[in-house]
Design a protein around this motif. Structure first.
Motif, PDB file in Angstrom:
ATOM      1  N   GLN A  33     -18.040  -4.710 -13.102  1.00 45.66           N
ATOM      2  CA  GLN A  33     -18.221  -5.326 -11.794  1.00 45.66           C
ATOM      3  C   GLN A  33     -16.900  -5.826 -11.217  1.00 45.66           C
ATOM      4  O   GLN A  33     -16.680  -5.740 -10.004  1.00 45.66           O
ATOM      5  N   CYS A  34     -16.006  -6.351 -12.065  1.00 46.96           N
ATOM      6  CA  CYS A  34     -14.739  -6.908 -11.567  1.00 46.96           C
ATOM      7  C   CYS A  34     -13.556  -6.020 -11.928  1.00 46.96           C
ATOM      8  O   CYS A  34     -12.424  -6.485 -12.007  1.00 46.96           O
ATOM      9  N   ARG A  35     -13.814  -4.719 -12.143  1.00 42.51           N
ATOM     10  CA  ARG A  35     -12.755  -3.818 -12.588  1.00 42.51           C
ATOM     11  C   ARG A  35     -11.641  -3.679 -11.553  1.00 42.51           C
ATOM     12  O   ARG A  35     -10.465  -3.557 -11.911  1.00 42.51           O
ATOM     13  N   ARG A  36     -11.978  -3.685 -10.268  1.00 39.98           N
ATOM     14  CA  ARG A  36     -10.963  -3.477  -9.234  1.00 39.98           C
ATOM     15  C   ARG A  36      -9.953  -4.624  -9.227  1.00 39.98           C
ATOM     16  O   ARG A  36      -8.753  -4.398  -9.060  1.00 39.98           O
ATOM     17  N   GLN A  37     -10.441  -5.862  -9.397  1.00 40.24           N
ATOM     18  CA  GLN A  37      -9.520  -6.994  -9.435  1.00 40.24           C
ATOM     19  C   GLN A  37      -8.615  -6.932 -10.667  1.00 40.24           C
ATOM     20  O   GLN A  37      -7.429  -7.267 -10.603  1.00 40.24           O
ATOM     21  N   ILE A  38      -9.181  -6.477 -11.800  1.00 44.44           N
ATOM     22  CA  ILE A  38      -8.376  -6.385 -13.024  1.00 44.44           C
ATOM     23  C   ILE A  38      -7.297  -5.323 -12.872  1.00 44.44           C
ATOM     24  O   ILE A  38      -6.122  -5.547 -13.190  1.00 44.44           O
ATOM     25  N   SER A  55      -6.037  -4.215 -10.129  1.00 42.14           N
ATOM     26  CA  SER A  55      -5.072  -4.644  -9.118  1.00 42.14           C
ATOM     27  C   SER A  55      -4.052  -5.611  -9.699  1.00 42.14           C
ATOM     28  O   SER A  55      -2.861  -5.562  -9.371  1.00 42.14           O
ATOM     29  N   SER A  56      -4.498  -6.508 -10.592  1.00 44.89           N
ATOM     30  CA  SER A  56      -3.575  -7.474 -11.182  1.00 44.89           C
ATOM     31  C   SER A  56      -2.597  -6.825 -12.150  1.00 44.89           C
ATOM     32  O   SER A  56      -1.512  -7.348 -12.396  1.00 44.89           O
ATOM     33  N   SER A  92      -2.599   1.498  -6.611  1.00 43.60           N
ATOM     34  CA  SER A  92      -3.511   1.422  -5.474  1.00 43.60           C
ATOM     35  C   SER A  92      -3.644   2.749  -4.759  1.00 43.60           C
ATOM     36  O   SER A  92      -4.417   2.881  -3.825  1.00 43.60           O
ATOM     37  N   ASP A 136     -11.538   4.802 -10.465  1.00 43.23           N
ATOM     38  CA  ASP A 136     -11.559   4.059  -9.223  1.00 43.23           C
ATOM     39  C   ASP A 136     -10.147   3.995  -8.676  1.00 43.23           C
ATOM     40  O   ASP A 136      -9.173   4.056  -9.427  1.00 43.23           O
ATOM     41  N   SER A 141      -7.128   2.498 -10.770  1.00 43.09           N
ATOM     42  CA  SER A 141      -7.396   2.479 -12.202  1.00 43.09           C
ATOM     43  C   SER A 141      -6.530   3.456 -12.985  1.00 43.09           C
ATOM     44  O   SER A 141      -6.765   3.667 -14.163  1.00 43.09           O
TER      45      SER A 141
END
Length: 379
Positions: A45-50, A52-53, A61, A91, A94
């Motif tokens: 669920q929070c893969r995009r934030q991980i 991105s960091s 990106s 994604d 990723s």
């Protein structure tokens, strides 16, 4: 002079080693996250934030694609309109920097070989399908309470009521058209789910001498192609108390309608869950009343919802959604299923869940009147 050269070489070597170490560490971190999110819905669920960091140089990106000669996406994302499976895609964000270099090297080598041999590159590669949470939860999680992942469905469990908040499944036509001989005989009793503590789970004794029978949120008839999937649908976490007349007629017809949609469109995503609707006591007072059964006080829902999502062949941007709400009581078996069509926003309001945005079928099919929640209240 030699001293300056030595210092410069040491500095260059140190910086190079630092960059290489950072790239390797990023690559290993990305691989670890991808392996964990296959089975952990919270990480997914929070893969995009991980991702991105952990991005470096802004490269993560970007969506890496090959040239027009190869014509297929290196990122491997699911193509619009292809609802038959979820590929082992990435994604946006990723792909690690190290993977970018590897993929760039592969693409360059493929171009060189194609040029030297005067051969034409293939137009695409069959994308590998994965049976994991990403494919099932393509349209997102309605809620994130006590998530449990099974082979072909995902559910959120309500420990207080001893039933699921919601169940999401991906029904495919290839599974409906095949049959595993081991699924000819169904279990004699429902199966205890070891992932749920026995204190918060129903059992067969709770259903004895009651007016309700066990109903499946994810129907086992959708998984006759695989005995493991078939048996998972008989676990108590997927069972909910339902009126016998409703189960044998309207609910059965609604499940058949889901299978017909899957056969027609290749696959559909289905969200199913219980609802506890308020009833008016006086002019300004409302109350939520429902039965509980057995020593485990298993809650009996007042209504059930089922949301069917399929992709529109003519508009790939928004999926087409159909929302149905049926009361947990005996309903005339000859009633038209379209009379149970309901507004997705009403289902979200009373179920406390949030579904993806899409074009509702009751807005496309004008002869169908979407009933309000007040029309479906129990007496």
């Amino acid at each position: 002079m030699s001293t300056y050269v030595a210092v410069a070489l040491c500095a260059i070597s140190g910086v190079s080693c630092f960059i290489i170490g950072a790239l390797v560490q990023q690559h290993l971190s990305f691989r670890k996250i991808k392996s964990v999110m296959v089975t952990d819905p919270y990480v997914y669920q929070c893969r995009r934030q991980i991702f991105s960091s952990l991005a470096m140089f802004g490269r993560s990106s970007e969506k890496l694609t090959t040239s027009a000669e190869t014509g297929h996406s290196i990122s491997g994302e699911l193509e619009p309109g292809n609802s038959r499976g979820f590929s082992e895609g990435q994604d946006p964000g990723s792909v690690s920097t190290f993977d970018h270099f590897v993929l760039w090297g592969r693409t360059t080598a493929q171009k060189a070989i194609s040029y030297m041999t005067l051969s034409v590159a293939q137009n695409g590669h069959p994308q590998e399908k994965l049976e994991h949470v990403a494919g099932i939860m393509k349209y997102g999680f309605p809620g994130m309470d006590d998530i449990h992942v099974y082979k072909n469905f995902v559910l959120s469990y309500d420990r207080r009521n001893r039933i699921a908040h919601w169940v999401c499944e991906h029904v495919r036509d290839e599974c409906l058209m095949s049959r595993d001989q081991r699924t000819l005989n169904k279990p004699n009793a429902y199966i205890a789910d070891t992932a749920i503590p026995a204190t918060f789970s129903a059992n067969m004794r709770d259903f004895k001498n009651t007016d309700w029978v066990g109903g499946h949120m994810a129907s086992p008839q959708n998984y006759k192609c695989d005995s493991v999937k078939f048996l998972e649908a008989y676990k108590f976490s997927n069972i909910v108390p339902i009126n016998r007349g409703l189960k044998n007629h309207i609910w059965f017809r609604l499940e058949n309608y889901v299978r017909e949609m899957a056969l027609e469109y290749g696959s559909v995503h289905v969200y199913t869950g219980p609802m506890f609707m308020p009833q008016r006591i006086t002019f300004r007072n409302w109350s939520v009343r429902y039965h509980v059964m057995g020593m485990n006080t298993v809650a009996v829902p007042t209504h059930f919802f089922k949301i069917i999502i399929r992709e529109d062949r003519f508009n790939s941007e928004l999926p087409i959604m159909e929302g149905y709400v049926v009361p947990n009581t005996y309903v005339d078996k000859d009633m038209d299923l379209r009379s149970f069509l309901s507004d997705i926003r009403d289902i979200e309001h009373f179920a406390g869940l949030k579904f993806c945005d899409g074009q509702q079928r009751d807005q496309l099919d004008l002869p169908v009147r979407a009933p309000s929640m007040s029309d479906l209240q129990n007496d």
